[in-house]
Design an enzyme around this catalytic site. Structure first.
Site, mmCIF file in Angstrom:
data_model
loop_
_atom_site.group_PDB
_atom_site.id
_atom_site.type_symbol
_atom_site.label_atom_id
_atom_site.label_comp_id
_atom_site.label_asym_id
_atom_site.label_seq_id
_atom_site.Cartn_x
_atom_site.Cartn_y
_atom_site.Cartn_z
ATOM 1 N N HIS A 1 -4.190 -2.719 -5.887
ATOM 2 C CA HIS A 1 -3.684 -1.393 -6.205
ATOM 3 C C HIS A 1 -4.881 -0.493 -6.390
ATOM 4 O O HIS A 1 -5.849 -0.904 -7.009
ATOM 5 C CB HIS A 1 -3.007 -1.383 -7.569
ATOM 6 C CG HIS A 1 -1.708 -2.059 -7.602
ATOM 7 N ND1 HIS A 1 -0.719 -1.822 -6.702
ATOM 8 C CD2 HIS A 1 -1.226 -2.969 -8.465
ATOM 9 C CE1 HIS A 1 0.320 -2.555 -7.016
ATOM 10 N NE2 HIS A 1 0.034 -3.272 -8.079
ATOM 11 N N ASP A 48 0.817 -1.226 0.000
ATOM 12 C CA ASP A 48 0.000 0.000 0.000
ATOM 13 C C ASP A 48 0.840 1.260 0.000
ATOM 14 O O ASP A 48 0.447 2.282 0.560
ATOM 15 C CB ASP A 48 -0.956 0.031 1.207
ATOM 16 C CG ASP A 48 -1.772 -1.233 1.309
ATOM 17 O OD1 ASP A 48 -2.279 -1.679 0.276
ATOM 18 O OD2 ASP A 48 -1.890 -1.782 2.418
HETATM 19 P P1 GDP Z 1 -0.369 0.031 -3.730
HETATM 20 O O1 GDP Z 1 -0.913 -1.293 -3.367
HETATM 21 O O2 GDP Z 1 1.075 0.170 -3.356
HETATM 22 O O3 GDP Z 1 -0.638 0.418 -5.134
HETATM 23 O O4 GDP Z 1 -1.066 1.093 -2.808
HETATM 24 P P2 GDP Z 1 -2.575 1.523 -2.695
HETATM 25 O O5 GDP Z 1 -3.377 1.144 -3.835
HETATM 26 O O6 GDP Z 1 -3.058 1.156 -1.353
HETATM 27 O O7 GDP Z 1 -2.351 3.076 -2.779
HETATM 28 C C1 GDP Z 1 -2.448 3.860 -1.712
HETATM 29 C C2 GDP Z 1 -3.565 4.859 -1.821
HETATM 30 O O8 GDP Z 1 -2.988 6.119 -1.877
HETATM 31 C C3 GDP Z 1 -4.490 4.795 -3.021
HETATM 32 O O9 GDP Z 1 -5.783 5.146 -2.603
HETATM 33 C C4 GDP Z 1 -3.906 5.837 -3.977
HETATM 34 O O10 GDP Z 1 -4.875 6.418 -4.829
HETATM 35 C C5 GDP Z 1 -3.416 6.840 -3.012
HETATM 36 N N1 GDP Z 1 -2.241 7.593 -3.408
HETATM 37 C C6 GDP Z 1 -1.150 7.207 -4.131
HETATM 38 N N2 GDP Z 1 -0.245 8.197 -4.161
HETATM 39 C C7 GDP Z 1 -0.780 9.220 -3.443
HETATM 40 C C8 GDP Z 1 -0.312 10.526 -3.080
HETATM 41 O O11 GDP Z 1 0.788 10.939 -3.405
HETATM 42 N N3 GDP Z 1 -1.152 11.277 -2.303
HETATM 43 C C9 GDP Z 1 -2.374 10.849 -1.887
HETATM 44 N N4 GDP Z 1 -3.106 11.644 -1.132
HETATM 45 N N5 GDP Z 1 -2.828 9.631 -2.189
HETATM 46 C C10 GDP Z 1 -2.040 8.844 -2.954
#
Ligand code: GDP
Length: 424
Positions: free
Chosen positions: A40, A12
């Site tokens: 994701h 995440d």
């Molecule tokens: P992954 O499994 O590593 O892809 O992570 P997630 O899907 O859980 O992503 C984390 C969350 O943070 C998602 O809801 C993204 O849309 C959001 N996200 C990613 N980068 C950023 C950022 O720079 N700022 C904010 N506020 N949200 C972000």
């Protein structure tokens, strides 16, 4: 040339966003491990999507998406995701599925749930997607490879054999009804039909693509802390989320993986049980959780509230090192704009001694965080596109962490959208 986008922490970290961004310049995006147990979250011009098994290149025109041999293939889930995105106007993705990938069967999901229920309070916090039983079967050499669907008679014989052991467990350990060969064969026949348009020898395809100089992205799921060897065993996942495993799980030469982007979030979060030294609790945690990510830190797959904490440089430095990071993407920095002061975990105190090296789980259980407190910047940094325009304290935060990590932070993400990125 191959670029890997991988997690330095517990997952995440915002890998989906970084991959989605890079997928626009890629020819091929590959998933090489894991299964439908993590997700994701991607936000783009079509809307907001939670992908579990489809590679993030699914939204980029002209990109070939590959589900590699290392993935736990949940056939119905893949097709469900294709339906979900095409219903929202995304053109049908170009998808190839490895003939050497193995299939997550309905009984894997069943055993996962039964075992979690049996362990009750001592459970692993599994998402009950069948991943651990799937990988147990794979390495016990009782899994079902996609290629085996070509010979249903041989497969029937195999299934009959498999069910002897599974039914014994079902009836004796879990007090459940037996599985029937007929039902399993029907399930497999369904998969055979559903998979037919996608199956190919993906490693041969990738070998050719590499010769042609194609731009390839490997997309990791979860992060270093969940690696079965290097993570917080046993609270780990069942396949390696490390970039190095990309060579195995995609069937490409290891020397082709030249660029390894370790993604790390400006604070910490984790789903499920396991050691998490910089975790915070109470109202402080609730506030970070609710402000976190994009709409709060809740699991993309399960909707479970994620555990949260401040940034942990001990875990992240180790996380980047094991990934073999050639660079770091530092994400979700915008969320921290509300804090007056920002604690960063810079050491672990274990038995009265402070260490900066990430220890094994046994020692980790005793570790207490040592904090260094930095001043906050107290403003909204979303929309800023150049590093110099970030508030001074915000730059100092990034530079402090970069120095502690010992790996260059080349990208800072300050919002969930593709365009919310600052290159350094
Ligand atoms: P992954 O499994 O590593 O892809 O992570 P997630 O899907 O859980 O992503 C984390 C969350 O943070 C998602 O809801 C993204 O849309 C959001 N996200 C990613 N980068 C950023 C950022 O720079 N700022 C904010 N506020 N949200 C972000």
């Amino acid at each position: 040339m191959v670029t890997a986008v991988v997690g330095a922490n517990w997952g995440d970290e915002g890998k989906g966003k970084i991959t989605d961004m890079l997928a626009q310049q890629a020819d091929i995006v590959i998933r090489y491990q894991g299964g439908a147990n993590a997700g994701h979250t991607i936000k783009n011009e079509y809307g907001k999507f939670a992908l579990h098994t489809l590679p993030s290149g699914a939204f980029s025109k002209g990109v070939v998406n590959v589900i590699g041999n290392g993935v736990a293939l949940n056939v119905r889930q893949v097709l469900k995701e294709i339906r979900e995105i095409t219903e929202k106007g995304v053109p049908a993705p170009n998808l190839l599925i490895s003939d050497r990938a193995q299939i997550v069967m309905s009984y894997h999901v069943l055993f996962d749930s039964l075992e979690e229920a049996r362990l009750a309070g001592k459970s692993f916090g599994s998402t009950r997607s069948g991943i651990a039983p799937f990988f147990s079967d794979k390495f016990a050499k009782t899994g079902i490879q996609v290629s085996e669907l070509a010979d249903m008679d041989a497969l029937r014989e195999k299934v009959e054999g498999l069910l002897v052991q599974k039914n014994l467990l079902l009836t004796q350990l879990y007090h459940q009804p037996e599985l029937k060969t007929e039902d399993i064969m029907q399930e497999l026949a369904e998969y055979k039909e559903l998979l037919a348009p996608y199956v190919c020898d993906t490693s041969a395809y990738l070998w050719q693509a590499l010769k042609e100089g194609k731009n390839i992205l490997l997309e990791g799921q979860l992060g270093t802390m969940k690696d079965p060897d290097h993570g917080i065993y046993p609270m780990v996942t069942s396949s390696s989320p490390l970039a190095g495993y990309g060579a195995v799980g995609a069937g490409i030469p290891p020397y082709e993986i030249r660029r390894i982007i370790a993604v790390t979030k400006a604070y910490s979060s984790a789903v499920g049980a396991g050691e998490f030294v910089s975790e915070i609790f109470g109202a402080e945690a609730d506030e970070l959780r609710d402000r976190g990510g994009d709409g709060g830190e809740y699991g993309a797959t399960t909707g479970r509230p994620r555990r949260v904490g401040f940034y942990d440089v001990v875990a992240s430095r180790y996380g980047c090192r094991l990934q073999g990071a050639t660079e770091v993407a530092f994400t979700v920095l915008d969320v921290l704009g509300y804090l007056d002061e920002i604690p960063v975990c810079t050491g672990y105190e274990i038995d009265g001694k402070v260490t900066e090296e990430f220890p094994t789980t046994t020692l980790l259980k005793k570790a207490k965080p040592v904090w260094t407190v930095l001043p906050g910047w107290k403003c909204d940094i979303t929309g800023i596109r150049s590093y110099e325009e970030l508030p001074e304290n915000c730059r100092k935060y990034v530079e402090f962490i970069e120095e502690k990590l010992g790996f260059p932070i080349t990208m800072v993400s300050n919002g969930p959208g593709r365009e919310d990125i600052i290159y350094r």
